[in-house]
Design an enzyme around this catalytic site. Structure first.
Site, mmCIF file in Angstrom:
data_model
loop_
_atom_site.group_PDB
_atom_site.id
_atom_site.type_symbol
_atom_site.label_atom_id
_atom_site.label_comp_id
_atom_site.label_asym_id
_atom_site.label_seq_id
_atom_site.Cartn_x
_atom_site.Cartn_y
_atom_site.Cartn_z
ATOM 1 N N ASP A 8 10.786 -0.221 -11.426
ATOM 2 C CA ASP A 8 11.099 0.999 -12.374
ATOM 3 C C ASP A 8 12.740 1.070 -11.975
ATOM 4 O OD1 ASP A 8 11.140 2.331 -9.918
ATOM 5 O OD2 ASP A 8 9.755 3.999 -10.542
ATOM 6 N N HIS A 9 13.211 2.239 -12.445
ATOM 7 C CA HIS A 9 14.388 2.661 -12.100
ATOM 8 C C HIS A 9 14.628 2.571 -10.702
ATOM 9 C CE1 HIS A 9 12.190 5.995 -12.758
ATOM 10 N NE2 HIS A 9 13.369 6.804 -11.901
ATOM 11 N N CYS A 65 9.045 0.207 -6.885
ATOM 12 C CA CYS A 65 9.028 1.386 -7.325
ATOM 13 C C CYS A 65 9.767 2.378 -6.216
ATOM 14 C CB CYS A 65 8.014 2.267 -8.047
ATOM 15 S SG CYS A 65 6.586 2.525 -6.963
ATOM 16 N N GLY A 66 9.881 3.633 -6.152
ATOM 17 C CA GLY A 66 10.645 4.424 -5.147
ATOM 18 C C GLY A 66 9.611 4.343 -4.073
ATOM 19 N N THR A 67 8.400 4.356 -4.133
ATOM 20 C CA THR A 67 7.463 4.491 -2.895
ATOM 21 C C THR A 67 6.563 3.082 -2.906
ATOM 22 O OG1 THR A 67 5.942 5.537 -4.156
ATOM 23 C CG2 THR A 67 7.457 6.971 -2.944
ATOM 24 N N GLY A 68 6.510 2.428 -4.066
ATOM 25 C CA GLY A 68 5.493 1.487 -4.076
ATOM 26 C C GLY A 68 4.013 1.779 -4.552
ATOM 27 N N GLY A 70 3.086 4.235 -6.841
ATOM 28 C CA GLY A 70 2.639 4.026 -8.424
ATOM 29 C C GLY A 70 2.407 2.711 -9.006
ATOM 30 N N MET A 71 3.056 1.791 -8.576
ATOM 31 C CA MET A 71 3.179 0.497 -8.987
ATOM 32 C C MET A 71 1.695 -0.173 -8.298
ATOM 33 S SD MET A 71 5.580 -0.567 -10.555
ATOM 34 C CE MET A 71 7.253 -0.682 -11.048
ATOM 35 N N HIS A 98 -6.258 -12.053 4.930
ATOM 36 C CA HIS A 98 -7.759 -11.250 4.727
ATOM 37 C C HIS A 98 -7.994 -11.159 3.340
ATOM 38 C CE1 HIS A 98 -8.488 -10.060 9.121
ATOM 39 N NE2 HIS A 98 -8.059 -11.551 8.748
ATOM 40 N N ARG A 133 -16.336 -14.265 4.968
ATOM 41 C CA ARG A 133 -16.488 -13.061 5.062
ATOM 42 C C ARG A 133 -15.463 -12.535 4.092
ATOM 43 N NH1 ARG A 133 -13.460 -14.408 9.646
ATOM 44 N NH2 ARG A 133 -12.129 -12.548 10.343
ATOM 45 N N HIS A 134 -14.450 -13.004 3.799
ATOM 46 C CA HIS A 134 -13.186 -12.448 3.228
ATOM 47 C C HIS A 134 -13.458 -12.831 1.513
ATOM 48 C CE1 HIS A 134 -11.087 -11.433 6.648
ATOM 49 N NE2 HIS A 134 -10.955 -12.672 7.203
#
Ligand code: RB5
Length: 149
Positions: A8-9, A65-68, A70-71, A98, A133-134
């Site tokens: 995003d912006h 995005c700003g924080t990651g 929302g994405m 993993h 297991r993964h």
């Protein structure tokens, strides 16, 4: 491997650095936008990248995005997507080994360019362990989407 990238912006300045790095090292990518810092809605770009990865058009995706946050929330709504929000190299490595994460989310307002590029390098280079297991745990995640793996 060709990587789908989007932002995003708020994530746009870091995405510019990421595609500059990809150009320097010869990493293939497709940029799904946004292409400037005009305010926009991150779900639009998360959805475009996540669907392209889920449909097999791209093996991996990177969303900024700003924080990651929302994405990652948005990308993980798309069946088949295992999006990991990573702000350290260890988590990026583990998310591949993993979790077989197929989308990496980054926060441009959280980390600097140098760390972001180290995270991306680790994330792109680390293979999934294929451990029994993964695989079993990922199948349980897929079952939540109504999909069998
Ligand atoms: C945009 O201001 C910001 O909310 C967005 O980039 C992201 O951080 C949301 O999770």
């Amino acid at each position: 491997m060709c990587v789908a990238v989007g932002s995003d912006h708020a994530g746009f300045p870091l995405k510019l650095e990421i595609v500059k790095y990809f150009n320097e090292v010869g990493q293939g990518y497709h940029d799904f936008g946004t292409y400037d810092t005009v305010s926009c809605d991150y779900p639009d770009f998360a959805r475009a990248v996540a669907e392209a990865v889920a449909h097999g058009e791209y093996e991996r995706g990177i969303l900024v995005c700003g924080t990651g946050i929302g994405m990652s929330i948005t990308a993980n709504k798309v069946p088949g997507i295992r999006a990991a929000l990573c702000h350290d190299v260890f988590s990026a490595h583990q998310s591949r080994k993993h979790n077989d994460a197929n989308v990496l989310c980054l926060g441009a307002r959280v980390i600097g360019v140098g760390l972001a590029l180290e995270i991306i390098e680790a994330w792109l280079e680390t293979p999934f362990s294929q451990g029994e297991r993964h695989l079993r745990r990922n199948a349980k995640i897929a079952a939540l989407e109504g999909k069998c793996k």
